[in-house]
Design an enzyme around this catalytic site. Structure first.
Site, PDB file in Angstrom:
ATOM      1  N   ASP A  17      10.821 -14.748 138.369  1.00  0.00           N
ATOM      2  CA  ASP A  17      10.918 -14.585 136.922  1.00  0.00           C
ATOM      3  C   ASP A  17       9.559 -14.169 136.362  1.00  0.00           C
ATOM      4  O   ASP A  17       8.520 -14.675 136.808  1.00  0.00           O
ATOM      5  CB  ASP A  17      11.368 -15.916 136.299  1.00  0.00           C
ATOM      6  CG  ASP A  17      11.770 -15.774 134.850  1.00  0.00           C
ATOM      7  OD1 ASP A  17      10.873 -15.602 134.001  1.00  0.00           O
ATOM      8  OD2 ASP A  17      12.984 -15.838 134.565  1.00  0.00           O
ATOM      9  N   ILE A  18       9.558 -13.292 135.378  1.00  0.00           N
ATOM     10  CA  ILE A  18       8.311 -12.814 134.788  1.00  0.00           C
ATOM     11  C   ILE A  18       7.490 -13.951 134.187  1.00  0.00           C
ATOM     12  O   ILE A  18       6.264 -13.886 134.113  1.00  0.00           O
ATOM     13  CB  ILE A  18       8.605 -11.738 133.718  1.00  0.00           C
ATOM     14  CG1 ILE A  18       7.307 -11.088 133.224  1.00  0.00           C
ATOM     15  CG2 ILE A  18       9.403 -12.312 132.553  1.00  0.00           C
ATOM     16  CD1 ILE A  18       7.508  -9.942 132.263  1.00  0.00           C
ATOM     17  N   LYS A  62      10.994  -6.682 120.692  1.00  0.00           N
ATOM     18  CA  LYS A  62      10.444  -5.431 121.230  1.00  0.00           C
ATOM     19  C   LYS A  62       9.246  -4.957 120.405  1.00  0.00           C
ATOM     20  O   LYS A  62       8.239  -4.491 120.958  1.00  0.00           O
ATOM     21  CB  LYS A  62      11.528  -4.353 121.273  1.00  0.00           C
ATOM     22  CG  LYS A  62      12.605  -4.591 122.318  1.00  0.00           C
ATOM     23  CD  LYS A  62      12.085  -4.388 123.724  1.00  0.00           C
ATOM     24  CE  LYS A  62      13.209  -4.406 124.740  1.00  0.00           C
ATOM     25  NZ  LYS A  62      12.765  -4.094 126.095  1.00  0.00           N
ATOM     26  N   TYR A  90      16.424  -9.280 118.843  1.00  0.00           N
ATOM     27  CA  TYR A  90      16.106  -8.408 119.972  1.00  0.00           C
ATOM     28  C   TYR A  90      15.106  -7.332 119.556  1.00  0.00           C
ATOM     29  O   TYR A  90      14.063  -7.143 120.196  1.00  0.00           O
ATOM     30  CB  TYR A  90      17.385  -7.763 120.513  1.00  0.00           C
ATOM     31  CG  TYR A  90      17.129  -6.573 121.411  1.00  0.00           C
ATOM     32  CD1 TYR A  90      16.505  -6.740 122.640  1.00  0.00           C
ATOM     33  CD2 TYR A  90      17.492  -5.292 121.023  1.00  0.00           C
ATOM     34  CE1 TYR A  90      16.241  -5.641 123.467  1.00  0.00           C
ATOM     35  CE2 TYR A  90      17.249  -4.198 121.832  1.00  0.00           C
ATOM     36  CZ  TYR A  90      16.621  -4.375 123.054  1.00  0.00           C
ATOM     37  OH  TYR A  90      16.367  -3.300 123.853  1.00  0.00           O
ATOM     38  N   SER A 129      12.662  -0.130 122.598  1.00  0.00           N
ATOM     39  CA  SER A 129      13.996   0.141 122.067  1.00  0.00           C
ATOM     40  C   SER A 129      13.934   0.750 120.681  1.00  0.00           C
ATOM     41  O   SER A 129      13.018   0.467 119.886  1.00  0.00           O
ATOM     42  CB  SER A 129      14.789  -1.172 121.998  1.00  0.00           C
ATOM     43  OG  SER A 129      15.986  -1.017 121.273  1.00  0.00           O
TER      44      SER A 129
END
Length: 331
Positions: free
Chosen positions: A53-54, A147, A143, A119
């Protein structure tokens, strides 16, 4: 020691296509993916895969300590708008904190190149279309906000720690490898083109067109679609740009042409020769009326010239992938 590229999220839809592209360009590739949305079978066997996982700095330190990483590609953000409205903290944790954890370790190991998957959601509801990179940014869902925050973090951290980065703002990505070896396989599927194709393949009873009262030419929201192969080509050009001393920058990736939900449905009916049931449904939360990219900048600076982003090529490759792999990567 051979220089390697680290692809975070390399088992996912976009990440797996990027891994294939990099390997085909004779790059050495390491993949980290927690498999929450990705598939082991999507990862090219020529890549070195580590499940992780990051947000796990120990995993990142292990990779950076054992491989000479040249550049990091980031494809591991959570990305569903409706889910982000229900569980915003999940998005702030994985997306924003995940990037902070990554950059913390990158700076310690003096890794100075980062290519980021952003995005069009950063723009919110645009005042003008097509959208330029310097258009107003007012995200209307968590979301999109994550970003935008991540881009801002890269800008400040890049200046502080000597990291050069490129952020690609995607509009809508679709399509599959032309040999149908990898393609889009989300569970559940949330993207329009594969959903409509599932109806054509009789994998779902009908298609819901969410909202018919948008301020568009036919009342249905409009999106700009780019073929996955053109998308990863843009990222490879971004890699060459950073390697030759390019400055940190942001680029839209889009075809400069938008299609409404209804137009996509009709095009798929025509292309597949299959009729299927379509119903109108209420709007989804957090959906702008129209998102179409002005991609002049990426064409001018990176020399990007999409080859497969006409609607027929996108539909045909997606349809071929679904017919040959009706259960995605499952047996």
């Amino acid at each position: 020691m051979v220089m390697s590229i680290l692809v975070l999220g390399g088992a996912g839809y976009i990440g797996s296509h990027m891994v294939r592209k990099l390997l085909d360009e004779n790059e050495d590739v390491v993949v980290i993916d927690n498999l929450s949305n990705g598939h082991v079978k999507a990862i090219d066997k020529r890549a070195f895969f580590i499940k992780g996982d990051i947000r796990d700095k120990d995993i990142l330190k292990l990779v950076f300590g054992n491989f000479k990483i040249d550049t990091v590609f980031h494809f591991c953000a959570d990305m569903q708008i409706p889910e982000s409205l229900k569980f915003p903290n999940k998005y702030f944790d994985n997306n924003v904190y995940g990037l902070i954890a990554l950059i913390d370790v990158m700076k310690d190991f003096k890794i100075d190149k980062l290519i980021f998957s952003s995005s069009a959601a950063v723009y919110g509801i645009p005042k003008k279309s097509p959208i330029l990179e310097n258009s107003d940014k007012n995200p209307i869902n968590p979301y999109g906000l994550t970003k935008l925050m991540m881009e801002q973090i890269m800008s400040w951290d890049g200046a502080a720690y000597g990291i050069n980065w490129v952020s690609f703002r995607y509009f809508n990505v679709a399509g599959a490898q032309l040999d149908s070896s990898i393609g889009e396989a989300h569970s559940p599927e949330s993207h329009l083109i594969p959903i409509v194709l599932e109806a054509a393949a009789h994998k779902r009873d009908y298609v819901s067109m969410c909202g018919n009262d948008y301020q568009t030419r036919d009342g249905y929201n409009i999106r700009d679609y780019v073929h996955i192969l053109d998308l990863v080509e843009a990222h490879f050009l971004g890699l060459k740009y950073l390697r030759t001393g390019g400055n940190s920058d942001v680029f839209n990736i889009g075809s400069k042409k938008g299609y409404s939900v209804k137009e996509i449905v009709n095009a798929i009916k025509e292309r597949t020769g299959i009729d299927f049931k379509v119903v109108d449904a209420p709007r989804r939360g957090g959906d702008p009326d129209e998102l179409v990219a002005d991609s002049t900048k990426i064409r001018r600076i990176l020399g990007w010239n999409p080859k497969y982003s006409d609607l027929n090529s996108i539909i045909d490759s997606s349809w071929s992938w679904l017919r040959k792999n009706p259960n995605g990567f499952k047996k």
